[in-house]
Design a protein around this motif. Structure first.
Motif, PDB file in Angstrom:
ATOM      1  N   MET A   1      20.326  19.067   4.457  1.00 13.86           N
ATOM      2  CA  MET A   1      20.273  20.028   3.431  1.00 13.86           C
ATOM      3  C   MET A   1      21.449  20.823   3.471  1.00 13.86           C
ATOM      4  N   THR A   2      21.905  21.439   2.403  1.00 12.78           N
ATOM      5  CA  THR A   2      22.836  22.476   2.614  1.00 12.78           C
ATOM      6  C   THR A   2      22.596  23.715   2.027  1.00 12.78           C
ATOM      7  N   GLY A   3      22.703  24.910   2.543  1.00  9.69           N
ATOM      8  CA  GLY A   3      22.406  26.018   2.137  1.00  9.69           C
ATOM      9  C   GLY A   3      21.028  26.507   2.656  1.00  9.69           C
ATOM     10  N   PHE A   4      20.313  27.402   2.024  1.00  8.55           N
ATOM     11  CA  PHE A   4      19.130  28.231   2.654  1.00  8.55           C
ATOM     12  C   PHE A   4      17.867  27.709   1.906  1.00  8.55           C
ATOM     13  N   PHE A   5      16.976  27.180   2.726  1.00  6.45           N
ATOM     14  CA  PHE A   5      15.903  26.512   2.272  1.00  6.45           C
ATOM     15  C   PHE A   5      14.713  27.510   2.598  1.00  6.45           C
ATOM     16  N   HIS A   6      14.344  28.302   1.860  1.00  8.82           N
ATOM     17  CA  HIS A   6      13.418  29.680   2.144  1.00  8.82           C
ATOM     18  C   HIS A   6      12.135  29.401   1.512  1.00  8.82           C
ATOM     19  N   GLU A   7      11.172  29.307   2.955  1.00  9.70           N
ATOM     20  CA  GLU A   7       9.642  28.818   2.390  1.00  9.70           C
ATOM     21  C   GLU A   7       9.073  29.938   3.150  1.00  9.70           C
ATOM     22  N   THR A   8       7.731  30.119   2.318  1.00  8.60           N
ATOM     23  CA  THR A   8       6.663  30.908   3.040  1.00  8.60           C
ATOM     24  C   THR A   8       5.600  30.096   3.459  1.00  8.60           C
ATOM     25  N   ALA A   9       4.398  30.735   3.895  1.00 10.39           N
ATOM     26  CA  ALA A   9       3.351  30.059   4.127  1.00 10.39           C
ATOM     27  C   ALA A   9       2.177  31.084   4.350  1.00 10.39           C
ATOM     28  N   LEU A  10       1.312  30.964   3.531  1.00  7.15           N
ATOM     29  CA  LEU A  10       0.005  32.064   3.820  1.00  7.15           C
ATOM     30  C   LEU A  10      -1.220  31.189   4.712  1.00  7.15           C
ATOM     31  N   TYR A  11      -1.764  31.987   5.441  1.00  5.59           N
ATOM     32  CA  TYR A  11      -2.550  31.425   6.403  1.00  5.59           C
ATOM     33  C   TYR A  11      -3.732  32.294   6.561  1.00  5.59           C
ATOM     34  N   GLY A  12      -5.093  32.179   6.928  1.00  6.21           N
ATOM     35  CA  GLY A  12      -6.003  33.098   7.232  1.00  6.21           C
ATOM     36  C   GLY A  12      -6.840  33.098   8.382  1.00  6.21           C
ATOM     37  N   SER A  13      -6.189  32.132   9.438  1.00  6.08           N
ATOM     38  CA  SER A  13      -6.989  31.798  10.682  1.00  6.08           C
ATOM     39  C   SER A  13      -5.540  31.473  11.747  1.00  6.08           C
ATOM     40  N   ASP A  14      -6.151  31.523  12.949  1.00  6.03           N
ATOM     41  CA  ASP A  14      -4.999  31.062  13.906  1.00  6.03           C
ATOM     42  C   ASP A  14      -4.827  29.608  13.778  1.00  6.03           C
ATOM     43  N   ASP A  15      -5.856  28.864  13.578  1.00  8.75           N
ATOM     44  CA  ASP A  15      -5.639  27.487  13.406  1.00  8.75           C
ATOM     45  C   ASP A  15      -4.730  27.168  12.502  1.00  8.75           C
ATOM     46  N   ASP A  16      -4.715  27.595  11.252  1.00 11.44           N
ATOM     47  CA  ASP A  16      -4.116  27.403   9.833  1.00 11.44           C
ATOM     48  C   ASP A  16      -2.674  27.776  10.088  1.00 11.44           C
ATOM     49  N   PHE A  17      -2.473  28.993  11.001  1.00  6.28           N
ATOM     50  CA  PHE A  17      -0.935  29.119  11.403  1.00  6.28           C
ATOM     51  C   PHE A  17      -0.454  27.891  12.111  1.00  6.28           C
ATOM     52  N   LEU A  18      -1.326  27.334  13.289  1.00  5.50           N
ATOM     53  CA  LEU A  18      -0.678  26.433  14.059  1.00  5.50           C
ATOM     54  C   LEU A  18      -0.579  25.401  13.314  1.00  5.50           C
ATOM     55  N   ALA A  19      -1.353  24.877  12.550  1.00  4.45           N
ATOM     56  CA  ALA A  19      -1.315  23.752  11.570  1.00  4.45           C
ATOM     57  C   ALA A  19      -0.064  23.695  10.558  1.00  4.45           C
ATOM     58  N   ILE A  20       0.360  25.112  10.521  1.00  2.00           N
ATOM     59  CA  ILE A  20       1.816  24.698   9.577  1.00  2.00           C
ATOM     60  C   ILE A  20       2.841  25.016  10.576  1.00  2.00           C
ATOM     61  N   ALA A  21       2.926  25.937  11.596  1.00  2.00           N
ATOM     62  CA  ALA A  21       3.992  26.153  12.126  1.00  2.00           C
ATOM     63  C   ALA A  21       4.415  25.089  13.294  1.00  2.00           C
ATOM     64  N   VAL A  22       3.281  24.369  13.993  1.00  2.00           N
ATOM     65  CA  VAL A  22       3.517  23.348  15.092  1.00  2.00           C
ATOM     66  C   VAL A  22       4.173  22.457  14.238  1.00  2.00           C
ATOM     67  N   PRO A  23       3.908  21.616  13.500  1.00  2.00           N
ATOM     68  CA  PRO A  23       4.790  20.444  12.859  1.00  2.00           C
ATOM     69  C   PRO A  23       6.203  20.991  12.441  1.00  2.00           C
ATOM     70  N   PHE A  24       6.168  22.117  11.812  1.00  2.00           N
ATOM     71  CA  PHE A  24       7.530  22.608  11.536  1.00  2.00           C
ATOM     72  C   PHE A  24       8.613  22.593  12.726  1.00  2.00           C
ATOM     73  N   VAL A  25       8.095  23.232  13.818  1.00  2.00           N
ATOM     74  CA  VAL A  25       8.723  23.296  14.885  1.00  2.00           C
ATOM     75  C   VAL A  25       9.227  21.891  15.549  1.00  2.00           C
ATOM     76  N   GLU A  26       7.952  21.159  15.809  1.00  2.00           N
ATOM     77  CA  GLU A  26       8.282  19.738  16.184  1.00  2.00           C
ATOM     78  C   GLU A  26       8.934  18.827  15.486  1.00  2.00           C
ATOM     79  N   GLY A  27       9.058  18.853  14.326  1.00  2.00           N
ATOM     80  CA  GLY A  27      10.100  18.309  13.356  1.00  2.00           C
ATOM     81  C   GLY A  27      11.284  18.599  13.839  1.00  2.00           C
ATOM     82  N   GLY A  28      11.808  20.013  13.906  1.00  2.00           N
ATOM     83  CA  GLY A  28      13.189  20.365  14.150  1.00  2.00           C
ATOM     84  C   GLY A  28      13.440  19.628  15.645  1.00  2.00           C
ATOM     85  N   LEU A  29      12.765  19.901  16.539  1.00  2.00           N
ATOM     86  CA  LEU A  29      12.935  19.180  17.780  1.00  2.00           C
ATOM     87  C   LEU A  29      13.144  17.916  17.946  1.00  2.00           C
TER      88      LEU A  29
END
Length: 305
Positions: A1-29
């Motif tokens: 990608m070029t430029g800024f890919f600006h994304e939000t995520a709404l979550y209502g529990s710790d499990d939902d936060f991890l379900a969004i954030a962990v794959p995002f981080v692991e994909g980058g790694l």
């Protein structure tokens, strides 16, 4: 990608936060991309527990990284620029942008979320801004929807955001609690010199530090100068104070700067606030800008910490 890919995520529990954030981080790694985490303490702890001590993850203290919007933009631009210069083809970052659910005012952070669509556009960056619906107000969520082009979900989707309207006005700033009392100073079309004198006299009996007192006088002079130079008369200056904190406002009848970067980066555009307003954003405890039925108001708070 070029430029800024600006994304939000709404979550209502710790499990939902991890379900969004962990794959995002692991994909980058997995892709060998610089991956930064600048979350509040709770979410950083959750991520450390889920990810383990992976040395490739770059943790930035969220409270430091998001001390002030103008500081955050300057710091991030330096970090992203360094990674891009080193050859990164994509950078990932996930951060908790402050709001009243964390105990801080929202307006300048709402403007931050809007401004970074331009301020980070030159970088190959995928930025994820998660918001906890348990502590985030509807007003903040409405601004979040306006400022993010994409939405991530706990089920793993990354979708275009139909509510995105980059550059459109955000919610109206909320008056400070000190403004419920009568102002100590109220002036119409004052000169900057008259404002500096009046402010100096009004704060003489407070417990502000010398640095804070200097910041108040400078801020008052700067926003009056800005109102007189770029606003529409009449220009009204007001000041409220208690023992340890001072709030100053300048209201004129204009529409305010059209540049969403005004005050958040050191722009010198003729119709937007320039270097002086940017300095306020990096020295004062809070700066809001917005229009309501009274006109366009710049509000500055100093002290109280």
């Amino acid at each position: 990608m070029t430029g800024f890919f600006h994304e939000t995520a709404l979550y209502g529990s710790d499990d939902d936060f991890l379900a969004i954030a962990v794959p995002f981080v692991e994909g980058g790694l997995r892709a060998g991309q610089p991956t930064l985490i600048a979350c509040a303490a709770k979410n950083s702890t959750l991520l450390r527990g889920a990810l383990g001590e992976d040395n490739a993850v770059i943790y930035l203290p969220g409270a430091d990284q998001y001390a002030r919007p103008a500081d955050a933009i300057a710091s991030y631009r330096e970090i992203f620029g360094g990674h891009a210069k080193a050859g990164a083809t994509q950078i990932r970052t996930i951060g908790d942008v402050p709001h009243p659910g964390f105990g801080v005012p929202w307006d300048w952070w709402g403007r931050y979320e809007n401004a970074v669509n331009q301020a980070f556009a030159e970088f190959p960056l995928w930025g994820l801004c998660p918001y906890d619906t348990r502590i985030t107000s509807p007003e903040v969520l409405a601004d979040v929807a306006r400022t993010h082009e994409y939405v991530a979900t706990a089920s793993g989707e990354h979708l275009p955001n139909p509510d995105f309207c980059n550059g459109q006005p955000l919610s109206t700033p909320v008056p400070d609690v000190l403004e419920q009392a009568a102002p100590r100073v109220s002036l119409i079309n004052p000169t900057p010199a008259a404002v500096r004198e009046a402010v100096g006299a009004a704060i003489a009996g407070t417990l502000l530090t010398e640095d804070n007192a200097h910041d108040v006088v400078y801020a008052a002079s700067e926003i009056v100068t800005n109102g007189l130079s770029h606003g529409v008369a009449p220009v009204r200056f007001r000041l409220w104070a208690d023992d340890s904190r001072v709030v100053v406002t300048v209201t004129d009848q204009g529409s305010g700067p059209v540049d969403p970067l005004a005050g958040l980066v050191p722009t010198a555009a003729s119709r937007s606030a320039g270097l002086g307003l940017w300095i306020l954003h990096r020295t004062c405890d809070y700066v809001s800008m917005g229009r309501d039925e009274d006109g366009f108001t710049v509000r500055v708070s100093v002290g109280g910490h």
